[in-house]
Enzyme design. Structure first.
Site, mmCIF file in Angstrom:
data_model
loop_
_atom_site.group_PDB
_atom_site.id
_atom_site.type_symbol
_atom_site.label_atom_id
_atom_site.label_comp_id
_atom_site.label_asym_id
_atom_site.label_seq_id
_atom_site.Cartn_x
_atom_site.Cartn_y
_atom_site.Cartn_z
ATOM 1 N N SER A 107 -3.660 6.434 -24.208
ATOM 2 C CA SER A 107 -3.819 7.605 -24.616
ATOM 3 C C SER A 107 -2.568 8.641 -23.874
ATOM 4 C CB SER A 107 -5.176 8.086 -24.903
ATOM 5 O OG SER A 107 -5.836 7.312 -26.158
ATOM 6 N N SER B 287 -4.637 9.522 -27.652
ATOM 7 C CA SER B 287 -5.642 10.368 -28.829
ATOM 8 C C SER B 287 -5.633 11.740 -27.523
ATOM 9 C CB SER B 287 -6.990 10.742 -27.781
ATOM 10 O OG SER B 287 -6.862 10.402 -25.737
ATOM 11 N N LYS C 174 -6.325 18.212 -20.874
ATOM 12 C CA LYS C 174 -7.257 17.381 -22.587
ATOM 13 C C LYS C 174 -8.296 18.192 -22.287
ATOM 14 C CE LYS C 174 -7.379 12.778 -24.525
ATOM 15 N NZ LYS C 174 -7.693 11.633 -24.002
#
Length: 548
Positions: free
Chosen positions: A228, A204, A123
């Site tokens: 998330s 997210s 990420k």
């Protein structure tokens, strides 16, 4: 209080197809029609074990695997359905893979471990000291040059993983606006759900979820503050692990709040998730909370297809079920499987105090975000045009056409207005969260009922992408473990109109071995994951769940 739970965490189940060789994407229509056919992919649904066996016998090399995945990213993420899941490609990926191939040859086939030569996506809020950007999806951090890798990246590199790119995310891990669309960032645009392209990927860590589900890498790393990792995993038929706070180092990750933040694995199988967890987990002298970890580096040894036999599992119904009938039906079918596999079901086993600390959680996150982001920017973002949270707010205001075309930054403004971590409001809110979520909440239930885990649906099926009104959460089960700092594993439970839904196994501190044993046994009994078909919208049909 200033902000309702619905307006915050349910629009921010926490953390553009953006940059290839440093070029930002422009905003395009959300309703681009899909291609008439998706190219077949020889690596579809293959596992880490498959790749290692293939490299051992010479069918693959680390470089050839990277080449195939990079071509897949180009075909599926850049073109084709244009998922916008991968925000940037690592320009050094092939060279790194070639070095790992040479290391394998020089060692006579000896490797560093199960991730040697395996392509991994991380990420874009996890710092990498290389030619990749680390921006949390924000244009304000373009040009930042982390002086060193995040602790989890260092562990991945030491294990021989090849980081082939960064994934898109909800900007600032979805802690910018209470009206955000999950998966949108100024740098990367709106990430799509590969199961239905007009649906939201959730959370997210949306880019990691969509990318791993679409077979753009072997496995991926997400981060979670509250939902998330588990929410995008649920929405993409993945296994997601939200580790116990302290199992995985937080150093070098763009933060929301140190009392809840953690990185975690996202994978297509429980075994692959367990392998990745064993690499990510470990003590870090620069993150004191990790000193209490169990020191386990191989979680696969806990996987047992018969692991449900003799387990005692509670069903958390109050506030965690009842918001979507088709999802409840999948859970009912899952409970039949658990019983059939030998588990004792305690139903209901409701978690105390749910809903009583929501505003306090938000208060804690607002205070910690301000303090923690300022500290991160000072250490890990030299070269960025912003040095403080106030600088970020000002940058967004001055670049509103690019950063705020759909929603604003009310959460950043609320955080900036808070004081430091000695403020009594913060001290009281943190104490209340720990008492109600941990001591008198999840821990009390697990201890009193002598439960190995609690199960609940991870969340509702994915909602349509809506940049006008933001997200449309109906419910989810991430908060109890997130606020308590305990372990949470989600595994595919079936789908509703072709949209995946996950089953959550929630446990106590450092209960990952137990949760993985239970999740693996359930996975092996049901085999419910199926790859996405990149449909333009949800299909019509009855829920597809397990059979006992």
């Amino acid at each position: 209080m200033t902000l309702d739970r619905r307006e915050f965490l349910q629009t921010a189940a926490l953390g553009g197809l953006g940059v290839l060789a440093g070029t930002a994407h422009t905003h395009t229509s959300l309703h681009q029609p899909p291609p008439t056919s998706i190219p077949t992919f020889e690596l579809d649904e293959l596992t880490i074990a498959d790749f290692q066996e293939g490299m051992q016998r010479g069918a693959y090399t680390a470089r050839s695997l990277c080449e195939r995945y990079l071509a897949r990213i180009d075909a599926i993420d850049r073109r084709g359905p244009a998922l916008r899941a991968v925000i940037e490609i690592n320009p050094d990926a092939l060279a790194i893979a070639a070095r790992l191939d040479a290391e394998r040859r020089a060692g006579g086939g000896q490797v560093r471990g199960p991730l040697h030569g395996i392509p991994v996506l991380v990420k874009d809020n996890i710092a990498t000291a290389d030619r990749l950007q680390t921006t949390a999806g924000s244009l304000a951090l373009v040009g930042a040059t982390p002086p060193r890798d995040a602790a989890v990246v260092r562990r991945l590199r030491e294990a021989g993983a090849v980081i082939i790119g960064k994934t898109n995310l909800s900007e600032w891990a979805n802690f910018r606006s209470s009206q955000s669309s999950s998966g949108w960032s100024g740098r990367g645009g709106q990430c799509r759900n590969p199961y239905a392209l007009d649906r939201n990927p959730c959370g997210s860590s949306s880019g990691t979820g969509s990318a791993v589900a679409a077979n753009l890498a072997a496995v991926g790393v997400g981060t979670e503050t509250d939902g998330s990792v588990v929410c995008p995993s649920s929405a993409a038929a993945l296994v997601g692990i939200k580790p116990t706070l302290g199992l995985v180092s937080r150093r070098g990750i763009v933060p929301i709040a140190h009392s809840q933040d953690t990185a975690g694995p996202m994978a297509r199988t429980v075994r692959d998730a367990a392998i990745l967890l064993g690499v990510l987990a470990g003590a870090d002298p620069e993150d004191a909370v990790t000193a209490s970890g169990p020191g386990i580096n191989d979680y696969t040894k806990f996987l047992d297809a018969g692991g449900l036999k003799g387990a005692t599992i509670g069903v958390a119904r109050n506030k965690l079920m009842g918001y979507h009938p088709a999802t409840d039906l999948l859970v009912a079918q899952a409970l039949d499987v658990l019983r059939h596999q030998g588990a004792t079901i305690v139903d209901p086993a409701d978690i105390p105090h749910l809903g009583e600390y929501d505003n306090d959680e938000l208060t804690v996150l607002l205070y910690e975000f301000k303090t923690d982001v300022n500290a991160y920017l000072a250490e890990f973002a030299p070269g960025a045009p912003v040095k403080t949270l106030q600088d970020v707010i000002d940058f967004n205001a001055h670049n509103a056409d690019r950063e705020m075309p759909f929603f604003g930054q009310d959460l950043l403004l609320k955080a900036q207005a808070k004081g430091d971590l000695t403020t009594q409001e913060y001290v009281d809110a943190l104490a209340k969260c720990r008492r109600l979520a941990r001591d008198e909440g999840l821990k009390a239930l697990l201890d009193q009922q002598k439960l190995d885990a609690v199960v609940a649906p991870t969340g509702n099926p994915a909602w349509p992408i809506d940049l006008v009104n933001g997200d449309h959460f109906l419910g989810g089960s991430s908060t109890p473990a997130a606020v308590a700092g305990f372990a949470h594993v989600t595994v595919p439970a079936g789908d509703v109109f072709g949209l995946p839904v996950g089953l959550s196994f929630i446990g106590g501190p450092f209960s990952e071995p137990t949760l993985l044993k239970l999740a693996y046994a359930y996975e092996q009994a049901t085999k419910l994951r199926r790859p996405p078909r990149f449909l333009p919208t949800a299909e019509v049909g009855a829920p597809r769940g397990p059979r006992s």
